[in-house]
Design a protein around this motif. Structure first.
Motif, PDB file in Angstrom:
ATOM      1  N   ASP A  36       0.830  -1.200   0.000  1.00 30.62           N
ATOM      2  CA  ASP A  36       0.000   0.000   0.000  1.00 30.62           C
ATOM      3  C   ASP A  36       0.867   1.253   0.000  1.00 30.62           C
ATOM      4  OD1 ASP A  36      -2.444  -1.466   0.261  1.00 30.62           O
ATOM      5  OD2 ASP A  36      -1.971  -1.772   2.381  1.00 30.62           O
ATOM      6  N   GLY A  37       0.228   2.366  -0.315  1.00 33.28           N
ATOM      7  CA  GLY A  37       0.908   3.639  -0.203  1.00 33.28           C
ATOM      8  C   GLY A  37       1.204   3.938   1.260  1.00 33.28           C
ATOM      9  N   ALA A  38       2.331   4.573   1.515  1.00 33.30           N
ATOM     10  CA  ALA A  38       2.738   4.892   2.881  1.00 33.30           C
ATOM     11  C   ALA A  38       1.874   6.003   3.461  1.00 33.30           C
ATOM     12  CB  ALA A  38       4.201   5.310   2.901  1.00 33.30           C
ATOM     13  N   THR A  39       1.653   5.943   4.766  1.00 35.62           N
ATOM     14  CA  THR A  39       0.966   7.006   5.495  1.00 35.62           C
ATOM     15  C   THR A  39       2.026   7.986   6.008  1.00 35.62           C
ATOM     16  OG1 THR A  39       1.151   5.911   7.644  1.00 35.62           O
ATOM     17  CG2 THR A  39      -0.806   5.363   6.294  1.00 35.62           C
ATOM     18  N   PRO A  40       1.611   9.169   6.459  1.00 31.61           N
ATOM     19  CA  PRO A  40       2.590  10.088   7.053  1.00 31.61           C
ATOM     20  C   PRO A  40       3.356   9.464   8.231  1.00 31.61           C
ATOM     21  CG  PRO A  40       0.587  11.283   6.529  1.00 31.61           C
ATOM     22  CD  PRO A  40       0.297   9.811   6.289  1.00 31.61           C
ATOM     23  N   GLU A  41       2.666   8.697   9.057  1.00 27.39           N
ATOM     24  CA  GLU A  41       3.323   8.046  10.194  1.00 27.39           C
ATOM     25  C   GLU A  41       4.363   7.023   9.721  1.00 27.39           C
ATOM     26  OE1 GLU A  41      -0.058   8.194   9.770  1.00 27.39           O
ATOM     27  OE2 GLU A  41      -0.461   9.786  11.237  1.00 27.39           O
ATOM     28  N   PHE A  82       2.357  15.951   0.601  1.00 28.55           N
ATOM     29  CA  PHE A  82       1.497  15.704  -0.557  1.00 28.55           C
ATOM     30  C   PHE A  82       0.183  15.041  -0.124  1.00 28.55           C
ATOM     31  CE2 PHE A  82       0.026  12.437  -3.538  1.00 28.55           C
ATOM     32  CZ  PHE A  82      -0.424  13.247  -4.577  1.00 28.55           C
ATOM     33  N   LEU A  83       0.276  14.013   0.718  1.00 31.14           N
ATOM     34  CA  LEU A  83      -0.919  13.290   1.144  1.00 31.14           C
ATOM     35  C   LEU A  83      -1.902  14.196   1.877  1.00 31.14           C
ATOM     36  CD1 LEU A  83       0.604   9.935   2.429  1.00 31.14           C
ATOM     37  CD2 LEU A  83      -0.681  10.314   0.302  1.00 31.14           C
ATOM     38  N   GLY A  84      -1.374  15.063   2.720  1.00 29.18           N
ATOM     39  CA  GLY A  84      -2.231  15.938   3.504  1.00 29.18           C
ATOM     40  C   GLY A  84      -2.905  17.027   2.685  1.00 29.18           C
ATOM     41  N   ARG A  86      -3.422  16.615  -0.882  1.00 30.68           N
ATOM     42  CA  ARG A  86      -3.567  15.955  -2.182  1.00 30.68           C
ATOM     43  C   ARG A  86      -4.582  16.644  -3.092  1.00 30.68           C
ATOM     44  NH1 ARG A  86      -3.718   9.774  -1.899  1.00 30.68           N
ATOM     45  NH2 ARG A  86      -4.372  10.306   0.191  1.00 30.68           N
ATOM     46  N   ARG A  87      -5.640  17.186  -2.533  1.00 37.42           N
ATOM     47  CA  ARG A  87      -6.670  17.813  -3.368  1.00 37.42           C
ATOM     48  C   ARG A  87      -6.159  19.063  -4.083  1.00 37.42           C
ATOM     49  NH1 ARG A  87      -9.577  21.967  -0.330  1.00 37.42           N
ATOM     50  NH2 ARG A  87      -8.691  22.028   1.757  1.00 37.42           N
ATOM     51  N   HIS A  88      -5.037  19.604  -3.621  1.00 35.73           N
ATOM     52  CA  HIS A  88      -4.464  20.802  -4.231  1.00 35.73           C
ATOM     53  C   HIS A  88      -3.520  20.484  -5.393  1.00 35.73           C
ATOM     54  CE1 HIS A  88      -6.114  23.276  -1.054  1.00 35.73           C
ATOM     55  NE2 HIS A  88      -5.599  22.442  -0.170  1.00 35.73           N
ATOM     56  N   PHE A  89      -3.233  19.214  -5.611  1.00 34.48           N
ATOM     57  CA  PHE A  89      -2.249  18.816  -6.613  1.00 34.48           C
ATOM     58  C   PHE A  89      -2.867  17.879  -7.639  1.00 34.48           C
ATOM     59  CE2 PHE A  89      -0.044  19.360  -2.518  1.00 34.48           C
ATOM     60  CZ  PHE A  89       0.675  20.502  -2.826  1.00 34.48           C
ATOM     61  N   VAL A  90      -2.391  17.954  -8.873  1.00 38.11           N
ATOM     62  CA  VAL A  90      -2.870  17.074  -9.931  1.00 38.11           C
ATOM     63  C   VAL A  90      -2.518  15.628  -9.597  1.00 38.11           C
ATOM     64  CG1 VAL A  90      -2.627  16.491 -12.380  1.00 38.11           C
ATOM     65  CG2 VAL A  90      -2.668  18.891 -11.661  1.00 38.11           C
ATOM     66  N   ASP A  91      -1.244  15.398  -9.262  1.00 36.21           N
ATOM     67  CA  ASP A  91      -0.759  14.070  -8.913  1.00 36.21           C
ATOM     68  C   ASP A  91       0.627  14.234  -8.270  1.00 36.21           C
ATOM     69  OD1 ASP A  91       0.894  14.650 -11.093  1.00 36.21           O
ATOM     70  OD2 ASP A  91      -0.161  13.288 -12.432  1.00 36.21           O
ATOM     71  N   TYR A  92       1.180  13.128  -7.811  1.00 42.63           N
ATOM     72  CA  TYR A  92       2.455  13.203  -7.096  1.00 42.63           C
ATOM     73  C   TYR A  92       3.603  13.607  -8.020  1.00 42.63           C
ATOM     74  CZ  TYR A  92       6.113  12.139  -3.676  1.00 42.63           C
ATOM     75  OH  TYR A  92       7.196  12.232  -2.811  1.00 42.63           O
ATOM     76  N   VAL A  93       3.604  13.156  -9.253  1.00 41.65           N
ATOM     77  CA  VAL A  93       4.703  13.522 -10.155  1.00 41.65           C
ATOM     78  C   VAL A  93       4.724  15.035 -10.391  1.00 41.65           C
ATOM     79  CG1 VAL A  93       3.504  13.135 -12.356  1.00 41.65           C
ATOM     80  CG2 VAL A  93       5.985  12.879 -12.225  1.00 41.65           C
ATOM     81  N   THR A  94       3.548  15.652 -10.489  1.00 41.53           N
ATOM     82  CA  THR A  94       3.491  17.110 -10.643  1.00 41.53           C
ATOM     83  C   THR A  94       4.014  17.783  -9.374  1.00 41.53           C
ATOM     84  OG1 THR A  94       1.602  16.875 -12.108  1.00 41.53           O
ATOM     85  CG2 THR A  94       1.966  19.054 -11.138  1.00 41.53           C
ATOM     86  N   TYR A  95       3.618  17.260  -8.228  1.00 41.04           N
ATOM     87  CA  TYR A  95       4.109  17.777  -6.939  1.00 41.04           C
ATOM     88  C   TYR A  95       5.640  17.716  -6.903  1.00 41.04           C
ATOM     89  CZ  TYR A  95       4.920  17.967  -1.888  1.00 41.04           C
ATOM     90  OH  TYR A  95       5.371  18.305  -0.629  1.00 41.04           O
TER      91      TYR A  95
END
Length: 117
Positions: A36-41, A82-84, A86-95
């Motif tokens: 799975d994708g990692a969480t902030p923790e 990014f996770l926190g 995420r709605r402000h970004f197109v995707d992680y690669v753009t971030y």
């Protein structure tokens, strides 16, 4: 002949290298924790593990690992942000690109004692 500490460090190196390479192998899709994708923790835990890996590399006298360690550190630091938001970004690669981070993290060179693939 390797000392007990060196033998322990080599074992840790192999184990930690494997999970670190796995954590960043799906970039730029994201950072993984298991399947799975990692969480902030979990990213915070991975930063601690990365610090330990860097110490093992230093004790073993391994050169050429700085780019790998720095790349992992960048993603383990930034992925929670990014996770926190995420709605402000197109995707992680753009971030990543917007922040001039590494889109991929190449694996470090293999130590001679590790053998070849």
């Amino acid at each position: 002949m390797a000392s007990h500490q060196q033998s322990h460090d080599r074992t840790r190196y192999v184990r930690d290298r494997q999970w670190l390479e796995y954590a960043v192998h799906e970039l730029p899709a994201g950072v993984l924790w298991g399947v799975d994708g990692a969480t902030p923790e979990q990213c915070a835990e991975m930063l601690d593990g990365l610090d330990e890996f860097a110490g093992v590399c230093d004790r073993l006298g391994l050169a050429g690992h700085a780019e790998f360690i720095d790349g992992c550190r960048w993603h383990f630091d930034h992925y929670p942000h990014f996770l926190g938001r995420r709605r402000h970004f197109v995707d992680y690669v753009t971030y990543i690109r917007d922040r001039r981070g590494p889109v991929r993290v190449p694996p470090p060179p293999r130590p001679d004692w590790l053998g070849r693939r």
